[in-house]
Design a protein around this motif. Structure first.
Motif, PDB file in Angstrom:
ATOM      1  N   ILE A  29      -4.777   1.070   3.690  1.00  0.00           N
ATOM      2  CA  ILE A  29      -5.285   2.589   3.149  1.00  0.00           C
ATOM      3  C   ILE A  29      -6.777   2.290   2.756  1.00  0.00           C
ATOM      4  O   ILE A  29      -7.052   1.745   2.731  1.00  0.00           O
ATOM      5  CB  ILE A  29      -4.894   2.976   2.402  1.00  0.00           C
ATOM      6  CG1 ILE A  29      -4.446   4.961   1.881  1.00  0.00           C
ATOM      7  CG2 ILE A  29      -4.776   2.204   0.433  1.00  0.00           C
ATOM      8  CD1 ILE A  29      -2.940   5.124   1.260  1.00  0.00           C
ATOM      9  N   LEU A  78      -2.321   7.504  -6.237  1.00  0.00           N
ATOM     10  CA  LEU A  78      -3.434   8.561  -5.653  1.00  0.00           C
ATOM     11  C   LEU A  78      -4.099   9.280  -6.297  1.00  0.00           C
ATOM     12  O   LEU A  78      -4.778   8.502  -7.624  1.00  0.00           O
ATOM     13  CB  LEU A  78      -1.495   9.892  -6.205  1.00  0.00           C
ATOM     14  CG  LEU A  78      -0.667   9.810  -5.131  1.00  0.00           C
ATOM     15  CD1 LEU A  78       0.730  10.830  -4.579  1.00  0.00           C
ATOM     16  CD2 LEU A  78      -1.186   9.475  -3.530  1.00  0.00           C
ATOM     17  N   VAL A 136       0.935  -1.693   0.043  1.00  0.00           N
ATOM     18  CA  VAL A 136       0.281  -0.007  -0.131  1.00  0.00           C
ATOM     19  C   VAL A 136       0.718   1.165  -0.147  1.00  0.00           C
ATOM     20  O   VAL A 136       0.390   2.528  -0.343  1.00  0.00           O
ATOM     21  CB  VAL A 136      -0.996   0.289   0.973  1.00  0.00           C
ATOM     22  CG1 VAL A 136      -1.934  -0.905   1.079  1.00  0.00           C
ATOM     23  CG2 VAL A 136       0.178  -0.577   2.349  1.00  0.00           C
ATOM     24  N   HIS A 137       2.472   0.776   0.876  1.00  0.00           N
ATOM     25  CA  HIS A 137       3.123   2.257   0.401  1.00  0.00           C
ATOM     26  C   HIS A 137       3.099   2.615  -1.415  1.00  0.00           C
ATOM     27  O   HIS A 137       3.949   3.829  -1.215  1.00  0.00           O
ATOM     28  CB  HIS A 137       4.501   1.522   1.141  1.00  0.00           C
ATOM     29  CG  HIS A 137       4.327   1.618   2.097  1.00  0.00           C
ATOM     30  ND1 HIS A 137       4.212   2.503   3.124  1.00  0.00           N
ATOM     31  CD2 HIS A 137       4.732   0.438   3.118  1.00  0.00           C
ATOM     32  CE1 HIS A 137       4.631   1.907   4.524  1.00  0.00           C
ATOM     33  NE2 HIS A 137       4.485   0.337   3.896  1.00  0.00           N
ATOM     34  N   SER A 138       2.625   1.716  -2.377  1.00  0.00           N
ATOM     35  CA  SER A 138       3.450   2.632  -3.198  1.00  0.00           C
ATOM     36  C   SER A 138       1.940   3.105  -3.918  1.00  0.00           C
ATOM     37  O   SER A 138       2.019   2.703  -5.451  1.00  0.00           O
ATOM     38  CB  SER A 138       4.236   1.609  -4.724  1.00  0.00           C
ATOM     39  OG  SER A 138       3.477  -0.061  -4.795  1.00  0.00           O
ATOM     40  N   ILE A 139       1.009   2.753  -3.960  1.00  0.00           N
ATOM     41  CA  ILE A 139      -0.191   2.928  -4.082  1.00  0.00           C
ATOM     42  C   ILE A 139      -0.899   4.053  -5.199  1.00  0.00           C
ATOM     43  O   ILE A 139      -0.435   5.345  -4.740  1.00  0.00           O
ATOM     44  CB  ILE A 139      -1.933   2.873  -2.775  1.00  0.00           C
ATOM     45  CG1 ILE A 139      -3.247   2.532  -3.537  1.00  0.00           C
ATOM     46  CG2 ILE A 139      -1.625   3.731  -2.229  1.00  0.00           C
ATOM     47  CD1 ILE A 139      -4.431   1.419  -2.894  1.00  0.00           C
ATOM     48  N   ASN A 151      -8.506   5.920  -5.338  1.00  0.00           N
ATOM     49  CA  ASN A 151      -7.851   6.807  -4.655  1.00  0.00           C
ATOM     50  C   ASN A 151      -8.318   8.072  -4.848  1.00  0.00           C
ATOM     51  O   ASN A 151      -8.260   8.503  -6.231  1.00  0.00           O
ATOM     52  CB  ASN A 151      -6.358   6.818  -4.658  1.00  0.00           C
ATOM     53  CG  ASN A 151      -5.732   7.418  -2.552  1.00  0.00           C
ATOM     54  OD1 ASN A 151      -6.466   7.374  -2.499  1.00  0.00           O
ATOM     55  ND2 ASN A 151      -4.486   6.965  -2.677  1.00  0.00           N
ATOM     56  N   TYR A 189      -2.656  12.055  -1.192  1.00  0.00           N
ATOM     57  CA  TYR A 189      -1.796  11.956  -0.740  1.00  0.00           C
ATOM     58  C   TYR A 189      -2.061  10.157  -0.187  1.00  0.00           C
ATOM     59  O   TYR A 189      -2.871   9.973  -0.241  1.00  0.00           O
ATOM     60  CB  TYR A 189      -1.062  12.706   0.966  1.00  0.00           C
ATOM     61  CG  TYR A 189      -2.497  12.729   1.704  1.00  0.00           C
ATOM     62  CD1 TYR A 189      -2.665  12.285   2.735  1.00  0.00           C
ATOM     63  CD2 TYR A 189      -3.671  14.233   1.414  1.00  0.00           C
ATOM     64  CE1 TYR A 189      -3.882  12.736   3.118  1.00  0.00           C
ATOM     65  CE2 TYR A 189      -4.720  14.240   2.285  1.00  0.00           C
ATOM     66  CZ  TYR A 189      -5.084  12.986   3.087  1.00  0.00           C
ATOM     67  OH  TYR A 189      -5.658  13.935   3.619  1.00  0.00           O
ATOM     68  N   ARG A 190      -0.576   9.952   0.512  1.00  0.00           N
ATOM     69  CA  ARG A 190      -1.319   8.490   1.142  1.00  0.00           C
ATOM     70  C   ARG A 190      -1.266   8.548   2.259  1.00  0.00           C
ATOM     71  O   ARG A 190      -0.117   8.969   3.135  1.00  0.00           O
ATOM     72  CB  ARG A 190       0.061   7.529   0.736  1.00  0.00           C
ATOM     73  CG  ARG A 190       0.273   7.168  -0.961  1.00  0.00           C
ATOM     74  CD  ARG A 190       0.904   6.170  -1.513  1.00  0.00           C
ATOM     75  NE  ARG A 190       1.017   5.746  -2.312  1.00  0.00           N
ATOM     76  CZ  ARG A 190       1.918   6.787  -3.455  1.00  0.00           C
ATOM     77  NH1 ARG A 190       2.975   7.848  -2.665  1.00  0.00           N
ATOM     78  NH2 ARG A 190       1.685   6.502  -4.433  1.00  0.00           N
ATOM     79  N   LYS A 191      -2.502   8.330   3.327  1.00  0.00           N
ATOM     80  CA  LYS A 191      -2.901   7.980   4.741  1.00  0.00           C
ATOM     81  C   LYS A 191      -2.796   6.778   5.321  1.00  0.00           C
ATOM     82  O   LYS A 191      -4.557   6.232   4.809  1.00  0.00           O
ATOM     83  CB  LYS A 191      -3.894   9.076   4.770  1.00  0.00           C
ATOM     84  CG  LYS A 191      -4.164   8.800   6.614  1.00  0.00           C
ATOM     85  CD  LYS A 191      -4.846   9.918   6.587  1.00  0.00           C
ATOM     86  CE  LYS A 191      -5.512   9.792   8.166  1.00  0.00           C
ATOM     87  NZ  LYS A 191      -6.655  10.689   8.467  1.00  0.00           N
ATOM     88  N   ILE A 192      -1.814   6.196   5.137  1.00  0.00           N
ATOM     89  CA  ILE A 192      -1.483   4.305   6.001  1.00  0.00           C
ATOM     90  C   ILE A 192      -1.769   4.686   7.292  1.00  0.00           C
ATOM     91  O   ILE A 192      -1.163   5.522   7.815  1.00  0.00           O
ATOM     92  CB  ILE A 192      -0.629   4.071   5.524  1.00  0.00           C
ATOM     93  CG1 ILE A 192      -0.351   4.568   4.026  1.00  0.00           C
ATOM     94  CG2 ILE A 192      -0.065   2.629   5.823  1.00  0.00           C
ATOM     95  CD1 ILE A 192       1.361   3.584   3.200  1.00  0.00           C
TER      96      ILE A 192
END
Length: 88
Positions: A69, A31, A26-29, A51, A55-58
């Motif tokens: 996420i 945006l 999920v760190h590379s999902i 998405n 930004y990614r809010k994990i």
């Protein structure tokens, strides 16, 4: 006739099996505005999602499941807890 008890779904096992079979963390999902993608949800479903954030809010791993996420389902717009993703 006795039946075996069904195996309980373990999200930690699901994410490790998914990563071994070619899914992404999920760190590379992707945006916002990067397109639709398939996600493996915390409940074990595979759904088409997108998405809505730029930004990614994990959310950290805890007693309920691995790192995840929140994304939106394409068909219904419902929130999904994604634990892995890949391009369709």
């Amino acid at each position: 006739m006795k039946h075996a008890l069904p195996k309980r779904r373990n999200p930690y096992d699901m994410v490790s099996e998914a990563l071994e079979s070619g899914w992404n963390e999920v760190h590379s999902i992707p945006l916002k505005d990067e397109g639709d993608f398939l996600v493996l949800t915390l409940s074990g479903l595979v759904r088409l999602a997108r998405n809505r954030r730029s930004y990614r809010k994990i959310r950290r791993a805890d007693g309920y499941g691995p790192e995840r996420i929140t994304v939106n389902a394409v068909s219904s717009g419902n929130y999904l807890g994604a634990i892995a993703w890949k391009w369709p």
